[in-house]
Design a protein around this motif. Structure first.
Motif, PDB file in Angstrom:
ATOM      1  N   VAL A 112       0.642  -1.949   0.549  1.00  0.00           N
ATOM      2  CA  VAL A 112       0.084   0.022   0.397  1.00  0.00           C
ATOM      3  C   VAL A 112       0.875   1.410  -0.526  1.00  0.00           C
ATOM      4  O   VAL A 112       0.705   2.336  -0.723  1.00  0.00           O
ATOM      5  N   GLN A 149       0.341   6.772  -0.121  1.00  0.00           N
ATOM      6  CA  GLN A 149      -1.195   5.778   0.422  1.00  0.00           C
ATOM      7  C   GLN A 149      -1.428   5.183  -0.776  1.00  0.00           C
ATOM      8  O   GLN A 149      -2.447   6.059  -1.213  1.00  0.00           O
ATOM      9  N   ASN A 150      -1.765   4.126  -1.976  1.00  0.00           N
ATOM     10  CA  ASN A 150      -1.797   3.489  -2.883  1.00  0.00           C
ATOM     11  C   ASN A 150      -1.799   4.813  -3.433  1.00  0.00           C
ATOM     12  O   ASN A 150      -0.570   5.707  -3.679  1.00  0.00           O
ATOM     13  N   GLU A 151      -3.136   5.316  -4.403  1.00  0.00           N
ATOM     14  CA  GLU A 151      -3.113   6.845  -5.116  1.00  0.00           C
ATOM     15  C   GLU A 151      -2.029   8.173  -4.585  1.00  0.00           C
ATOM     16  O   GLU A 151      -2.307   8.365  -5.134  1.00  0.00           O
ATOM     17  N   ARG A 188       1.738   8.195  -9.076  1.00  0.00           N
ATOM     18  CA  ARG A 188       0.926   6.811  -8.365  1.00  0.00           C
ATOM     19  C   ARG A 188      -0.807   7.133  -8.991  1.00  0.00           C
ATOM     20  O   ARG A 188      -1.346   6.075  -7.996  1.00  0.00           O
ATOM     21  N   GLY A 242      -1.959   3.242  -8.150  1.00  0.00           N
ATOM     22  CA  GLY A 242      -1.719   2.967  -6.653  1.00  0.00           C
ATOM     23  C   GLY A 242      -0.817   1.878  -6.421  1.00  0.00           C
ATOM     24  O   GLY A 242      -1.009   0.862  -5.275  1.00  0.00           O
ATOM     25  N   SER A 243      -0.255   1.389  -7.792  1.00  0.00           N
ATOM     26  CA  SER A 243       0.581   0.481  -7.836  1.00  0.00           C
ATOM     27  C   SER A 243       2.269   1.030  -8.756  1.00  0.00           C
ATOM     28  O   SER A 243       2.791   1.385  -7.576  1.00  0.00           O
ATOM     29  N   SER A 291       5.058   4.148  -9.736  1.00  0.00           N
ATOM     30  CA  SER A 291       5.291   4.826  -8.814  1.00  0.00           C
ATOM     31  C   SER A 291       5.837   5.534 -10.057  1.00  0.00           C
ATOM     32  O   SER A 291       7.041   5.080 -10.564  1.00  0.00           O
TER      33      SER A 291
END
Lengths: 109, 113
Positions: B30, B50-52, B69, B72-73, B75
């Protein structure tokens, strides 16, 4: 703001000798302290954290709140311990780490 | 993947050029962090996701630095109009929710000439 100080850039010892890598910090709250290690041509990795109170590869570190220190110790150094060691602090307000400048440990045969 | 993957490993940029550095965190992690490590110094925090959601960008040294990001993965750290002082190793790290131990990537060494 928090700060981490590692006073020695380089520490050179002979194999079998005791090792102490110094780390001092400044932070008004209750920090989490960590030691990270980077072996030659490898990525930075976690060695130990003060909350765990564990011994990893013979290394231990005790958080001394009175002296605001978190020195890393090993009674008998091995050649494979040669690496860069970074002390790091995480505050109770966030997730990011504040690192010290690092100490290069060289263990001579 | 098995670890945090960063690309490229090395980047040489001419002063004034824009660069983009990529980080593939561990699947499911996360939290994602970017750090800058100048020669002979410890890593310095740049930004945190944190996530996106970019929750902290207080370490970005100037408005030339931008990180995203979007899903959310993966970056990307982008540096516009690079300067010589931007020369450093850029480290990415990820951690699981509630995790204390970050997993670092091997870093991207940026040299601005």
């Amino acid at each position: 703001a928090q700060r981490v100080t590692q006073p020695e850039k380089l520490l050179s010892v002979f194999k079998g000798a005791p090792v102490e890598l110094k780390c001092n910090y400044s932070y008004s709250g209750s920090p989490e302290l960590f030691w990270y290690v980077q072996y030659s041509r490898q990525r930075l990795q976690l060695l130990l954290r003060h909350i765990s109170r564990e011994s990893i590869k013979g290394f231990t570190a005790d958080l001394n709140k009175g002296e605001t220190s978190f020195h890393l110790k090993k009674p008998f150094a091995q050649e494979e311990d040669s690496a860069m060691y970074y002390c790091a602090l995480r505050t109770n307000a966030g997730n990011m780490l504040t690192f010290g400048g690092g100490t290069r440990l060289m263990v001579k045969p | 993947g098995a670890g945090v993957s960063q690309s490229p490993r090395y980047k040489v940029a001419k002063r004034g050029q824009d660069v983009a550095l990529r980080c593939d965190p561990i699947s499911g992690h996360v939290s994602l962090f970017w750090y800058q490590q100048a020669l002979g110094q410890g890593p310095e925090f740049l930004t945190y996701f944190q996530n996106e959601a970019q929750l902290d960008k207080s370490g970005l040294p100037s408005d030339r630095f931008f990180a995203e990001r979007p899903e959310g993965s993966v970056s990307t750290l982008k540096i516009q109009r690079t300067q010589q002082e931007d020369s450093a190793v850029y480290l990415c790290a990820s951690s699981a929710r509630g995790g204390y131990g970050y997993t670092f990537g091997s870093g991207t060494r940026l040299t601005v000439v």
